[in-house]
Design a protein around this motif. Structure first.
Motif, PDB file in Angstrom:
ATOM      1  N   SER A 117     -17.987  29.492 -37.952  1.00 21.93           N
ATOM      2  CA  SER A 117     -16.685  28.626 -37.590  1.00 21.93           C
ATOM      3  C   SER A 117     -16.864  28.535 -35.937  1.00 21.93           C
ATOM      4  CB  SER A 117     -15.515  29.559 -37.864  1.00 21.93           C
ATOM      5  OG  SER A 117     -15.159  29.615 -39.180  1.00 21.93           O
ATOM      6  N   TYR A 118     -16.080  27.885 -35.394  1.00 26.09           N
ATOM      7  CA  TYR A 118     -16.143  27.639 -33.962  1.00 26.09           C
ATOM      8  C   TYR A 118     -14.515  27.475 -33.358  1.00 26.09           C
ATOM      9  CZ  TYR A 118     -20.395  25.286 -35.580  1.00 26.09           C
ATOM     10  OH  TYR A 118     -21.844  25.110 -36.087  1.00 26.09           O
ATOM     11  N   PHE A 119     -14.667  28.170 -32.285  1.00 27.55           N
ATOM     12  CA  PHE A 119     -13.382  28.344 -31.429  1.00 27.55           C
ATOM     13  C   PHE A 119     -13.737  28.133 -30.026  1.00 27.55           C
ATOM     14  CE2 PHE A 119     -14.588  32.609 -31.757  1.00 27.55           C
ATOM     15  CZ  PHE A 119     -14.493  33.231 -30.460  1.00 27.55           C
ATOM     16  N   ASN A 120     -12.677  27.766 -29.110  1.00 28.53           N
ATOM     17  CA  ASN A 120     -12.970  27.496 -27.799  1.00 28.53           C
ATOM     18  C   ASN A 120     -12.223  28.702 -26.999  1.00 28.53           C
ATOM     19  OD1 ASN A 120     -14.485  24.931 -27.871  1.00 28.53           O
ATOM     20  ND2 ASN A 120     -12.337  24.019 -28.525  1.00 28.53           N
ATOM     21  N   THR A 121     -13.039  29.015 -25.898  1.00 24.21           N
ATOM     22  CA  THR A 121     -12.483  30.005 -25.010  1.00 24.21           C
ATOM     23  C   THR A 121     -12.071  29.211 -23.864  1.00 24.21           C
ATOM     24  OG1 THR A 121     -14.696  30.299 -24.104  1.00 24.21           O
ATOM     25  CG2 THR A 121     -14.175  31.787 -25.687  1.00 24.21           C
ATOM     26  N   LEU A 122     -10.922  29.797 -23.053  1.00 23.29           N
ATOM     27  CA  LEU A 122     -10.559  29.287 -21.762  1.00 23.29           C
ATOM     28  C   LEU A 122     -11.078  29.885 -20.712  1.00 23.29           C
ATOM     29  CD1 LEU A 122      -6.565  28.893 -23.047  1.00 23.29           C
ATOM     30  CD2 LEU A 122      -8.532  27.059 -23.098  1.00 23.29           C
TER      31      LEU A 122
END
Length: 102
Positions: free
Chosen positions: A97-102
């Motif tokens: 899966s993929y997610f974005n960091t700030l």
């Protein structure tokens, strides 16, 4: 962050509570029934070409600080291995899966 882990794919649960989360530092995993407590489970966080491994204990692990400190898209992979007498009897390596960091 809640991650559902099946035998072929992983997915990050999208719920109202999770959509606007900030300061998320842990992952909680929900495994398919085929992936029992007998399996050794690991999470792999890849960001900007570097991969960080975390052992999953009690269906949880921390997101590595190196990942949280940088901005980008994180690839989250999970493996589950059934090991007996130092031999891998069964292994699940579902798509990430993929997610974005700030």
């Amino acid at each position: 962050m809640i991650v559902k882990v099946g035998t072929h794919e992983t997915s990050i649960k999208k719920e109202l509570v999770n959509e606007q989360e900030i300061n998320v530092t842990k992952c909680t995993f929900e495994f398919a029934e085929e992936i029992t407590e007998d399996f050794v489970k690991e999470a792999y966080f890849t960001l900007n070409g570097k991969t960080y491994k975390q052992v999953i204990v009690n269906n949880e692990c921390d997101i590595p600080q190196e990942v949280l400190a940088k901005k980008g898209t994180v690839v989250l992979g999970v493996t589950a291995k059934l090991i007996e007498n130092k031999k891998v009897l069964k292994r699940y390596n579902p798509s990430p899966s993929y997610f974005n960091t700030l």
